[in-house]
Design a protein around this motif. Structure first.
Motif, PDB file in Angstrom:
ATOM      1  N   THR A 234       0.713  -1.218   0.186  1.00 33.36           N
ATOM      2  CA  THR A 234       0.039  -0.136   0.134  1.00 33.36           C
ATOM      3  C   THR A 234       0.928   1.363   0.165  1.00 33.36           C
ATOM      4  O   THR A 234       0.362   2.542  -0.020  1.00 33.36           O
ATOM      5  N   LEU A 235       2.140   1.250  -0.150  1.00 35.04           N
ATOM      6  CA  LEU A 235       3.024   2.315  -0.220  1.00 35.04           C
ATOM      7  C   LEU A 235       2.999   2.902  -1.537  1.00 35.04           C
ATOM      8  O   LEU A 235       2.844   1.993  -2.541  1.00 35.04           O
ATOM      9  N   PRO A 236       2.859   4.219  -1.715  1.00 32.77           N
ATOM     10  CA  PRO A 236       2.605   4.798  -3.190  1.00 32.77           C
ATOM     11  C   PRO A 236       3.735   4.289  -4.001  1.00 32.77           C
ATOM     12  O   PRO A 236       3.266   4.013  -5.021  1.00 32.77           O
ATOM     13  N   ALA A 237       4.717   4.161  -3.552  1.00 31.74           N
ATOM     14  CA  ALA A 237       5.678   3.494  -4.462  1.00 31.74           C
ATOM     15  C   ALA A 237       5.816   2.098  -5.073  1.00 31.74           C
ATOM     16  O   ALA A 237       6.252   1.777  -6.166  1.00 31.74           O
ATOM     17  N   ASN A 238       4.664   1.283  -4.435  1.00 31.83           N
ATOM     18  CA  ASN A 238       4.773  -0.039  -4.590  1.00 31.83           C
ATOM     19  C   ASN A 238       3.002  -0.202  -5.322  1.00 31.83           C
ATOM     20  O   ASN A 238       2.649  -1.385  -5.238  1.00 31.83           O
ATOM     21  N   LYS A 239       2.452   0.969  -5.922  1.00 37.00           N
ATOM     22  CA  LYS A 239       1.239   0.531  -6.543  1.00 37.00           C
ATOM     23  C   LYS A 239       1.254  -0.171  -7.437  1.00 37.00           C
ATOM     24  O   LYS A 239       0.254  -1.186  -7.647  1.00 37.00           O
ATOM     25  N   HIS A 240       2.192  -0.315  -8.185  1.00 36.72           N
ATOM     26  CA  HIS A 240       2.312  -1.458  -9.282  1.00 36.72           C
ATOM     27  C   HIS A 240       2.122  -2.904  -8.912  1.00 36.72           C
ATOM     28  O   HIS A 240       1.704  -3.778  -9.526  1.00 36.72           O
ATOM     29  N   VAL A 241       2.925  -3.060  -7.659  1.00 36.72           N
ATOM     30  CA  VAL A 241       2.766  -4.336  -7.041  1.00 36.72           C
ATOM     31  C   VAL A 241       1.480  -4.626  -6.447  1.00 36.72           C
ATOM     32  O   VAL A 241       0.783  -5.875  -6.959  1.00 36.72           O
ATOM     33  N   TYR A 242       0.721  -3.530  -5.827  1.00 33.66           N
ATOM     34  CA  TYR A 242      -0.649  -4.069  -5.517  1.00 33.66           C
ATOM     35  C   TYR A 242      -1.446  -4.327  -6.651  1.00 33.66           C
ATOM     36  O   TYR A 242      -2.218  -5.436  -6.637  1.00 33.66           O
ATOM     37  N   ASP A 243      -1.469  -3.717  -7.694  1.00 35.39           N
ATOM     38  CA  ASP A 243      -2.138  -3.917  -8.884  1.00 35.39           C
ATOM     39  C   ASP A 243      -1.921  -5.243  -9.536  1.00 35.39           C
ATOM     40  O   ASP A 243      -2.933  -6.038  -9.794  1.00 35.39           O
ATOM     41  N   ALA A 244      -0.741  -5.718  -9.617  1.00 36.23           N
ATOM     42  CA  ALA A 244      -0.254  -6.924  -9.923  1.00 36.23           C
ATOM     43  C   ALA A 244      -0.809  -7.974  -9.139  1.00 36.23           C
ATOM     44  O   ALA A 244      -1.314  -9.088  -9.721  1.00 36.23           O
ATOM     45  N   VAL A 245      -0.960  -7.954  -7.670  1.00 38.19           N
ATOM     46  CA  VAL A 245      -1.278  -8.920  -6.878  1.00 38.19           C
ATOM     47  C   VAL A 245      -2.793  -8.990  -7.144  1.00 38.19           C
ATOM     48  O   VAL A 245      -3.267 -10.322  -7.076  1.00 38.19           O
ATOM     49  N   VAL A 246      -3.379  -8.027  -6.937  1.00 41.17           N
ATOM     50  CA  VAL A 246      -4.745  -8.037  -7.232  1.00 41.17           C
ATOM     51  C   VAL A 246      -5.239  -8.483  -8.514  1.00 41.17           C
ATOM     52  O   VAL A 246      -6.238  -9.616  -8.684  1.00 41.17           O
ATOM     53  N   LYS A 247      -4.796  -8.564  -9.535  1.00 41.61           N
ATOM     54  CA  LYS A 247      -4.766  -9.012 -10.894  1.00 41.61           C
ATOM     55  C   LYS A 247      -4.711 -10.441 -10.760  1.00 41.61           C
ATOM     56  O   LYS A 247      -5.662 -11.016 -11.366  1.00 41.61           O
ATOM     57  N   GLU A 248      -3.848 -10.920 -10.167  1.00 41.32           N
ATOM     58  CA  GLU A 248      -3.329 -12.226 -10.095  1.00 41.32           C
ATOM     59  C   GLU A 248      -4.580 -13.042  -9.282  1.00 41.32           C
ATOM     60  O   GLU A 248      -5.146 -14.097  -9.576  1.00 41.32           O
ATOM     61  N   ILE A 249      -4.870 -12.395  -8.145  1.00 37.80           N
ATOM     62  CA  ILE A 249      -6.014 -13.031  -7.208  1.00 37.80           C
ATOM     63  C   ILE A 249      -6.988 -13.070  -8.083  1.00 37.80           C
ATOM     64  O   ILE A 249      -7.897 -14.102  -7.998  1.00 37.80           O
ATOM     65  N   GLN A 250      -7.669 -12.024  -8.761  1.00 40.36           N
ATOM     66  CA  GLN A 250      -8.767 -12.005  -9.366  1.00 40.36           C
ATOM     67  C   GLN A 250      -8.820 -12.991 -10.527  1.00 40.36           C
ATOM     68  O   GLN A 250      -9.764 -13.631 -10.882  1.00 40.36           O
ATOM     69  N   ALA A 251      -7.769 -13.203 -11.181  1.00 41.14           N
ATOM     70  CA  ALA A 251      -7.664 -14.077 -12.365  1.00 41.14           C
ATOM     71  C   ALA A 251      -7.906 -15.489 -11.564  1.00 41.14           C
ATOM     72  O   ALA A 251      -8.541 -16.330 -12.182  1.00 41.14           O
ATOM     73  N   VAL A 252      -7.236 -15.843 -10.561  1.00 35.67           N
ATOM     74  CA  VAL A 252      -7.210 -17.018  -9.836  1.00 35.67           C
ATOM     75  C   VAL A 252      -8.714 -17.321  -9.483  1.00 35.67           C
ATOM     76  O   VAL A 252      -9.515 -18.568  -9.627  1.00 35.67           O
ATOM     77  N   ALA A 253      -9.299 -16.264  -8.816  1.00 37.54           N
ATOM     78  CA  ALA A 253     -10.844 -16.601  -8.311  1.00 37.54           C
ATOM     79  C   ALA A 253     -11.627 -16.659  -9.605  1.00 37.54           C
ATOM     80  O   ALA A 253     -12.426 -17.489  -9.336  1.00 37.54           O
ATOM     81  N   LEU A 254     -11.311 -15.872 -10.518  1.00 39.96           N
ATOM     82  CA  LEU A 254     -12.318 -16.293 -11.711  1.00 39.96           C
ATOM     83  C   LEU A 254     -12.416 -17.756 -12.330  1.00 39.96           C
ATOM     84  O   LEU A 254     -13.391 -18.192 -12.427  1.00 39.96           O
ATOM     85  N   ALA A 255     -10.817 -18.111 -12.359  1.00 40.68           N
ATOM     86  CA  ALA A 255     -10.711 -19.379 -12.916  1.00 40.68           C
ATOM     87  C   ALA A 255     -11.160 -20.563 -12.299  1.00 40.68           C
ATOM     88  O   ALA A 255     -11.627 -21.593 -12.511  1.00 40.68           O
ATOM     89  N   GLU A 256     -11.183 -20.292 -10.879  1.00 45.20           N
ATOM     90  CA  GLU A 256     -11.592 -21.406  -9.912  1.00 45.20           C
ATOM     91  C   GLU A 256     -12.772 -21.194  -9.260  1.00 45.20           C
ATOM     92  O   GLU A 256     -13.286 -21.570  -8.304  1.00 45.20           O
TER      93      GLU A 256
END
Length: 168
Positions: free
Chosen positions: A22-44
């Motif tokens: 949640t640090l502003p410098a790591n916003k891209h990491v947050y977005d990538a984690v959420v994208k991965e989680i949403q993809a897994v949740a959708l697939a499963e």
């Protein structure tokens, strides 16, 4: 005892993970984690599948590198040991203390050690002497490491699957 002792580890790992992403410098990491989680949740169909959360696991390793739960690893020498490339000898019964916090920030070991870069763990076999957050080497490694990581992944998955986490 086994389950009881892991609760602090899991709670601290999750807290530090959310702090880092949640640090502003790591916003891209947050977005990538959420994208991965949403993809897994959708697939499963909304179900947790620990085997498909590779980027999240890399983020947890990076969190442990920067914020080790166990600050020190202390060992006792069982025999005299000549330290290579030095004139030093560790004597039997000497104590050896490794400061994990400093180890995870050492420029001789890590490039850009203060940056949160989960990519540094992608596709790499873990070197037991470099990734010391679960202890050192094969037979001294924490036997609950998989359980702790999977529990943290499970909690994080269920939070980020349904909620946005934003800093206050």
């Amino acid at each position: 005892t086994f389950l009881y002792t892991s609760r602090d580890f899991i709670a601290l790992l999750i807290a530090w993970f959310f702090y880092e992403i949640t640090l502003p410098a790591n916003k891209h990491v947050y977005d990538a984690v959420v994208k991965e989680i949403q993809a897994v949740a959708l697939a499963e169909n909304g179900a947790f599948d620990r085997t498909k959360l590779c980027f999240l696991e890399n983020c947890l390793f990076e969190t442990l590198r920067l914020h080790p739960i166990k600050p020190w690893i202390i060992r006792q020498c069982m025999t005299n040991i000549e330290v290579p490339s030095t004139q030093q000898t560790l004597k039997r019964d000497d104590l050896i203390a490794i400061h994990c916090y400093s180890f995870g920030r050492c420029e001789k070991i890590w490039t850009q050690p203060l940056k949160f870069k989960p990519q540094r763990f992608e596709g790499k076999k873990q070197d037991a002497y470099k990734y010391i957050f679960f202890g050192i080497a094969d037979h001294r490694i924490c036997m609950g490491q998989r359980m702790g990581l999977n529990a943290a992944k499970y909690y994080i998955f269920n939070v980020l699957k349904d909620y946005d986490v934003i800093p206050k």
